[in-house]
Scaffold this motif. Structure first.
Motif, PDB file in Angstrom:
ATOM      1  N   ARG A   1      -8.351   3.428  -3.522  1.00 43.81           N
ATOM      2  CA  ARG A   1      -7.403   4.223  -4.269  1.00 43.81           C
ATOM      3  C   ARG A   1      -6.620   4.909  -3.668  1.00 43.81           C
ATOM      4  O   ARG A   1      -5.328   4.857  -4.039  1.00 43.81           O
ATOM      5  N   ASP A   2      -6.997   5.403  -2.442  1.00 41.08           N
ATOM      6  CA  ASP A   2      -6.077   6.312  -1.757  1.00 41.08           C
ATOM      7  C   ASP A   2      -5.821   5.964  -0.088  1.00 41.08           C
ATOM      8  O   ASP A   2      -5.162   6.390   0.606  1.00 41.08           O
TER       9      ASP A   2
ATOM     10  N   PHE B   1       0.893  -1.269   0.091  1.00 45.41           N
ATOM     11  CA  PHE B   1      -0.141   0.119   0.054  1.00 45.41           C
ATOM     12  C   PHE B   1       0.976   1.291  -0.103  1.00 45.41           C
ATOM     13  O   PHE B   1       0.489   2.403   0.568  1.00 45.41           O
ATOM     14  N   SER B   2       2.014   1.221  -0.652  1.00 46.31           N
ATOM     15  CA  SER B   2       2.823   2.209  -0.805  1.00 46.31           C
ATOM     16  C   SER B   2       2.199   3.550  -1.476  1.00 46.31           C
ATOM     17  O   SER B   2       1.393   3.284  -2.408  1.00 46.31           O
ATOM     18  N   ARG B   3       2.053   4.877  -0.922  1.00 41.31           N
ATOM     19  CA  ARG B   3       1.693   5.891  -1.487  1.00 41.31           C
ATOM     20  C   ARG B   3       0.133   5.965  -1.107  1.00 41.31           C
ATOM     21  O   ARG B   3      -0.738   6.779  -1.497  1.00 41.31           O
ATOM     22  N   LYS B   4      -0.372   5.085  -0.171  1.00 41.53           N
ATOM     23  CA  LYS B   4      -1.747   5.064   0.277  1.00 41.53           C
ATOM     24  C   LYS B   4      -1.633   5.515   1.803  1.00 41.53           C
ATOM     25  O   LYS B   4      -0.608   5.090   2.534  1.00 41.53           O
ATOM     26  N   VAL B   5      -2.850   5.980   2.127  1.00 43.51           N
ATOM     27  CA  VAL B   5      -2.787   6.129   3.769  1.00 43.51           C
ATOM     28  C   VAL B   5      -3.537   4.767   4.131  1.00 43.51           C
ATOM     29  O   VAL B   5      -4.518   4.201   3.603  1.00 43.51           O
ATOM     30  N   VAL B   6      -2.895   4.201   5.129  1.00 41.72           N
ATOM     31  CA  VAL B   6      -3.254   3.022   5.719  1.00 41.72           C
ATOM     32  C   VAL B   6      -3.793   3.321   7.348  1.00 41.72           C
ATOM     33  O   VAL B   6      -3.015   4.018   8.070  1.00 41.72           O
ATOM     34  N   VAL B   7      -4.946   2.832   7.633  1.00 40.48           N
ATOM     35  CA  VAL B   7      -5.618   2.999   9.013  1.00 40.48           C
ATOM     36  C   VAL B   7      -5.646   1.479   9.521  1.00 40.48           C
ATOM     37  O   VAL B   7      -6.176   0.579   8.918  1.00 40.48           O
ATOM     38  N   VAL B   8      -4.987   1.225  10.747  1.00 43.50           N
ATOM     39  CA  VAL B   8      -5.055  -0.080  11.266  1.00 43.50           C
ATOM     40  C   VAL B   8      -5.857  -0.217  12.729  1.00 43.50           C
ATOM     41  O   VAL B   8      -5.660   0.833  13.434  1.00 43.50           O
ATOM     42  N   ASN B   9      -6.797  -1.001  12.809  1.00 43.40           N
ATOM     43  CA  ASN B   9      -7.182  -1.386  14.191  1.00 43.40           C
ATOM     44  C   ASN B   9      -7.113  -2.827  14.570  1.00 43.40           C
ATOM     45  O   ASN B   9      -6.694  -3.636  13.609  1.00 43.40           O
ATOM     46  N   PHE B  10      -7.262  -3.215  15.847  1.00 48.31           N
ATOM     47  CA  PHE B  10      -7.239  -4.414  16.359  1.00 48.31           C
ATOM     48  C   PHE B  10      -8.446  -4.935  16.928  1.00 48.31           C
ATOM     49  O   PHE B  10      -9.037  -4.441  17.822  1.00 48.31           O
TER      50      PHE B  10
END
Length: 291
Positions: free
Chosen positions: A191-192, A151-160
């Motif tokens: 996309r983003d 996911f390079s160049r994308k915003v990534v949101v992580v939860n658990f």
């Protein structure tokens, strides 16, 4: 659109200050989530709750008198401060970060978690804000390998989460937050923007269980992935973000973390707990997408 809303909010506050000219300074309590910080301009942008007697909930910038007032203030921090409104200016002071405290966890449980964490060798410090998040590879609900590097160049949101959690203020709230993000960022998703929900119970949360859980939330598999993996790898990923989870009498004692990773792979925010709204999380994600 978000920039226009912030600019409008700033103008609205300026108008309120002007209307109050000649009156003694007034103080208001402000609570919300920090969206961005600009030390050089001595400002922080906050997605705040309704300010009683002043304005409705919105996202807007606040000035501080000293750069030191912004020490330890980072995006994602849940804060409380005093807004001082004078004749022609306003500023924030006495900013306090509201640390997450759960009333559901008794002191003996907290101590047991700390001991078990030490015994499990999970004392490695989590990734610091502003540092690159190491790559990891897990398996999604469709049994596909998923690497953070994908996911390079994308915003990534992580939860658990863990899928057997039935308490509405814990895992269900985390998943509801992502459901709100999916709805708010329909065009950006995949996309983003990518959402990654990672289980901390890999022994039980196999891909089939995650697929069922994803269906429950009507998750779009193109942009919202549910991940599991080996116990070793899951522990490594959890440690990156300070996520704690231990089996206790058939259930899981665990902390809550939501992380936002920028397009450059750098950790923007690591939010502990559940003392924020889906709207505030969305405002933080929107600001990260603009960067």
């Amino acid at each position: 659109m978000v920039r226009r809303r912030i600019a409008f909010a700033a103008c609205a506050l300026a108008l309120l200050v002007g209307l109050d000219a000649g009156a003694a300074d007034k103080e208001y309590v402000v609570r919300g989530m920090v969206v961005s910080v600009n030390p050089s301009a001595r400002t922080l942008v906050v997605s705040h709750e309704r300010i009683t007697g002043l304005m409705d909930a919105m996202t807007m910038p606040f000035e501080v008198r000293q750069i030191s007032d912004l020490r330890d203030i980072v995006p994602g921090a849940v804060v409380e401060f005093t807004l001082v409104v004078g004749d022609s200016t306003s500023h924030a002071e006495r900013i306090v970060v509201r640390r997450y405290q759960t009333v559901e966890q008794d002191p003996s449980t907290a101590r047991r978690l700390a001991v078990m964490k030490k015994m499990a060798g999970l004392t490695t410090p989590p990734v610091a804000i502003g540092k690159t998040v190491p790559n990891f590879t897990l398996i999604d609900q469709q049994r596909q390998n998923v690497a953070l590097a994908d996911f390079s160049r994308k915003v990534v949101v992580v939860n658990f989460v863990y899928t057997r959690c039935a308490l509405p203020q814990f895992c269900l709230r985390m998943s509801n937050n992502f459901g709100a993000l999916q709805k708010r960022f329909t065009r950006e998703l995949s996309r983003d923007l990518v959402l990654l929900t990672i289980t901390f119970d890999p022994e039980r949360d196999k891909p089939e269980a995650l697929a069922s859980y994803a269906a429950r939330w009507q998750a779009n598999p193109a942009g919202w992935r549910f991940l599991t993996g080996s116990t070793t790898e899951i522990r490594r990923v959890c440690a990156m973000f300070g996520q704690e989870a231990f089996l206790d009498e058939g259930l899981m004692n665990h902390s809550l973390h939501t992380a936002v990773i920028g397009r450059n792979g750098v950790l923007v925010a690591n939010i502990e707990g559940n003392q924020f709204t889906p709207e505030q999380l969305g405002d933080l994600v929107a600001a990260t997408l603009r960067q």
